[in-house]
Design a protein around this motif. Structure first.
Motif, PDB file in Angstrom:
ATOM      1  N   TYR A 101       7.816  -1.014  -2.930  1.00  0.00           N
ATOM      2  CA  TYR A 101       6.882  -1.591  -1.955  1.00  0.00           C
ATOM      3  C   TYR A 101       7.084  -0.950  -0.583  1.00  0.00           C
ATOM      4  O   TYR A 101       6.131  -0.509   0.060  1.00  0.00           O
ATOM      5  CB  TYR A 101       7.106  -3.098  -1.876  1.00  0.00           C
ATOM      6  CG  TYR A 101       6.189  -3.813  -0.913  1.00  0.00           C
ATOM      7  CD1 TYR A 101       5.025  -4.421  -1.367  1.00  0.00           C
ATOM      8  CD2 TYR A 101       6.484  -3.890   0.440  1.00  0.00           C
ATOM      9  CE1 TYR A 101       4.174  -5.077  -0.490  1.00  0.00           C
ATOM     10  CE2 TYR A 101       5.643  -4.543   1.317  1.00  0.00           C
ATOM     11  CZ  TYR A 101       4.494  -5.141   0.850  1.00  0.00           C
ATOM     12  OH  TYR A 101       3.668  -5.784   1.729  1.00  0.00           O
ATOM     13  N   VAL A 102       8.334  -0.902  -0.126  1.00  0.00           N
ATOM     14  CA  VAL A 102       8.630  -0.335   1.189  1.00  0.00           C
ATOM     15  C   VAL A 102       8.313   1.159   1.213  1.00  0.00           C
ATOM     16  O   VAL A 102       7.744   1.668   2.186  1.00  0.00           O
ATOM     17  CB  VAL A 102      10.110  -0.572   1.564  1.00  0.00           C
ATOM     18  CG1 VAL A 102      10.452   0.134   2.877  1.00  0.00           C
ATOM     19  CG2 VAL A 102      10.387  -2.066   1.683  1.00  0.00           C
ATOM     20  N   ARG A 106       5.554   3.044   3.740  1.00  0.00           N
ATOM     21  CA  ARG A 106       5.931   4.155   4.624  1.00  0.00           C
ATOM     22  C   ARG A 106       5.056   5.372   4.367  1.00  0.00           C
ATOM     23  O   ARG A 106       4.759   6.137   5.291  1.00  0.00           O
ATOM     24  CB  ARG A 106       7.404   4.513   4.411  1.00  0.00           C
ATOM     25  CG  ARG A 106       8.381   3.486   4.946  1.00  0.00           C
ATOM     26  CD  ARG A 106       9.841   3.869   4.640  1.00  0.00           C
ATOM     27  NE  ARG A 106      10.124   5.227   5.059  1.00  0.00           N
ATOM     28  CZ  ARG A 106      10.591   6.173   4.244  1.00  0.00           C
ATOM     29  NH1 ARG A 106      10.828   5.920   2.974  1.00  0.00           N
ATOM     30  NH2 ARG A 106      10.839   7.383   4.710  1.00  0.00           N
ATOM     31  N   GLU A 107       4.627   5.565   3.137  1.00  0.00           N
ATOM     32  CA  GLU A 107       3.810   6.733   2.802  1.00  0.00           C
ATOM     33  C   GLU A 107       2.336   6.533   3.152  1.00  0.00           C
ATOM     34  O   GLU A 107       1.581   7.502   3.221  1.00  0.00           O
ATOM     35  CB  GLU A 107       3.958   7.042   1.306  1.00  0.00           C
ATOM     36  CG  GLU A 107       5.357   7.546   0.937  1.00  0.00           C
ATOM     37  CD  GLU A 107       5.546   7.691  -0.565  1.00  0.00           C
ATOM     38  OE1 GLU A 107       4.623   7.304  -1.323  1.00  0.00           O
ATOM     39  OE2 GLU A 107       6.618   8.177  -0.979  1.00  0.00           O
ATOM     40  N   GLN A 111      -3.067   2.647   6.362  1.00  0.00           N
ATOM     41  CA  GLN A 111      -3.697   1.739   5.421  1.00  0.00           C
ATOM     42  C   GLN A 111      -2.908   0.433   5.312  1.00  0.00           C
ATOM     43  O   GLN A 111      -3.487  -0.655   5.228  1.00  0.00           O
ATOM     44  CB  GLN A 111      -3.803   2.398   4.038  1.00  0.00           C
ATOM     45  CG  GLN A 111      -4.783   3.553   3.995  1.00  0.00           C
ATOM     46  CD  GLN A 111      -4.113   4.898   4.278  1.00  0.00           C
ATOM     47  OE1 GLN A 111      -3.148   4.966   5.046  1.00  0.00           O
ATOM     48  NE2 GLN A 111      -4.627   5.956   3.675  1.00  0.00           N
ATOM     49  N   TYR A 112      -1.586   0.538   5.345  1.00  0.00           N
ATOM     50  CA  TYR A 112      -0.740  -0.655   5.262  1.00  0.00           C
ATOM     51  C   TYR A 112      -0.948  -1.537   6.489  1.00  0.00           C
ATOM     52  O   TYR A 112      -1.052  -2.763   6.384  1.00  0.00           O
ATOM     53  CB  TYR A 112       0.729  -0.245   5.139  1.00  0.00           C
ATOM     54  CG  TYR A 112       1.652  -1.419   4.919  1.00  0.00           C
ATOM     55  CD1 TYR A 112       1.760  -2.019   3.666  1.00  0.00           C
ATOM     56  CD2 TYR A 112       2.417  -1.940   5.966  1.00  0.00           C
ATOM     57  CE1 TYR A 112       2.591  -3.100   3.472  1.00  0.00           C
ATOM     58  CE2 TYR A 112       3.252  -3.017   5.768  1.00  0.00           C
ATOM     59  CZ  TYR A 112       3.335  -3.597   4.515  1.00  0.00           C
ATOM     60  OH  TYR A 112       4.161  -4.687   4.326  1.00  0.00           O
ATOM     61  N   ALA A 170       9.474  -2.544   6.052  1.00  0.00           N
ATOM     62  CA  ALA A 170       8.425  -1.521   6.090  1.00  0.00           C
ATOM     63  C   ALA A 170       7.822  -1.408   7.484  1.00  0.00           C
ATOM     64  O   ALA A 170       7.628  -0.304   8.011  1.00  0.00           O
ATOM     65  CB  ALA A 170       7.345  -1.851   5.065  1.00  0.00           C
ATOM     66  N   SER A 171       7.520  -2.543   8.099  1.00  0.00           N
ATOM     67  CA  SER A 171       6.874  -2.536   9.408  1.00  0.00           C
ATOM     68  C   SER A 171       7.763  -1.909  10.474  1.00  0.00           C
ATOM     69  O   SER A 171       7.290  -1.133  11.321  1.00  0.00           O
ATOM     70  CB  SER A 171       6.506  -3.969   9.816  1.00  0.00           C
ATOM     71  OG  SER A 171       5.577  -4.524   8.907  1.00  0.00           O
ATOM     72  N   LEU A 172       9.050  -2.224  10.449  1.00  0.00           N
ATOM     73  CA  LEU A 172       9.962  -1.654  11.438  1.00  0.00           C
ATOM     74  C   LEU A 172      10.161  -0.155  11.222  1.00  0.00           C
ATOM     75  O   LEU A 172      10.211   0.621  12.180  1.00  0.00           O
ATOM     76  CB  LEU A 172      11.309  -2.372  11.386  1.00  0.00           C
ATOM     77  CG  LEU A 172      11.395  -3.685  12.152  1.00  0.00           C
ATOM     78  CD1 LEU A 172      12.722  -4.384  11.865  1.00  0.00           C
ATOM     79  CD2 LEU A 172      11.232  -3.457  13.651  1.00  0.00           C
ATOM     80  N   LEU A 173      10.274   0.257   9.968  1.00  0.00           N
ATOM     81  CA  LEU A 173      10.454   1.680   9.695  1.00  0.00           C
ATOM     82  C   LEU A 173       9.235   2.482  10.128  1.00  0.00           C
ATOM     83  O   LEU A 173       9.361   3.624  10.586  1.00  0.00           O
ATOM     84  CB  LEU A 173      10.708   1.895   8.202  1.00  0.00           C
ATOM     85  CG  LEU A 173      12.062   1.408   7.675  1.00  0.00           C
ATOM     86  CD1 LEU A 173      12.114   1.535   6.157  1.00  0.00           C
ATOM     87  CD2 LEU A 173      13.214   2.180   8.313  1.00  0.00           C
TER      88      LEU A 173
END
Length: 226
Positions: A101-102, A106-107, A111-112, A170-173
């Motif tokens: 998911y993460v 990141r990729e 879109q995320y 994911a959001s922080l990365l």
């Protein structure tokens, strides 16, 4: 702006043109980094049609963007399935799904971000999210409950805990890539393992009402000696 007109499509090829429009929009989103930088005129130029041709498939830019994001998250469904080894235990698969998911977020950062933007109605994106990431997490957590690894009950609160963790990572990365994360995959793995192990310890060992001090005392007493 000049562009070469697209050759007239053969009858029945409307679905093919729609797919080309979605693909062009997806690439523009990835390249520009923000939805505001994507225009119907740009998309039409890439595909080789006039802007009115796009409006025959999508009512407006918002509907087009939503369709693109929904399509991207359909890909998430496949990636989470591919990351889950059926020969592994449910807890290991839960970790694998969190990592997938993460990694996917990141990729596909733009879109995320769009998919996680609050909306007034549940559209196609929300339906895809519910049927993919949420459904996979829920199914695996239910398996853990059936095995007694996690306390039996409604899996939804546990899914939300895990999803919150994966989304936060994911959001922080994505937002702060310059922070000293070290190996991003290893960092994500440590956090996801901590969440999973913490839930097991609280449910199966100490109980849901354990205090922070009692948890710390248990950790000291059971610390592994090198």
């Amino acid at each position: 702006m000049n562009f070469t007109p697209r050759q007239r499509s053969a009858r029945g090829s409307g679905a093919e043109l729609r797919a080309e429009i979605l693909d062009a929009t997806k690439k523009l989103l990835a390249r520009s980094g923000h939805v505001d930088a994507v225009s119907i005129r740009q998309i039409a130029k890439i595909v080789g049609v006039t802007p009115p041709s796009i409006y025959r498939h999508f009512a407006d830019k918002d509907q087009l963007i939503e369709s693109v994001v929904a399509q991207v998250f359909e890909d998430l469904d496949a990636e989470m399935l591919a990351a889950s080894d059926p020969n592994e235990s449910p807890m290991e698969r839960l970790r694998q799904q969190g990592l997938a998911y993460v990694r996917f977020a990141r990729e596909h950062p733009e879109q995320y971000r769009l998919a996680m933007t609050p909306g007034e109605t549940a559209g196609a994106v929300d339906q895809v999210l519910t049927s993919s990431a949420f459904a996979h997490f829920a199914a695996t957590i239910t398996e853990c409950m059936n095995l007694g690894v996690i306390a039996p009950g409604d899996p939804v609160p546990v899914v939300l805990e895990l999803w919150t963790s994966a989304h936060g990572i994911a959001s922080l990365l994505i937002a702060k890539p310059y922070l000293p994360w070290g190996d991003v995959e290893a960092f994500t793995d440590r956090v996801m393992r901590s969440i999973c192990v913490g839930r097991v310890v609280i449910d199966s060992v100490l109980g849901v009402d354990v205090s922070a001090d009692a948890l710390a005392e248990w950790a000291v007493q059971n610390r592994r000696v090198s």
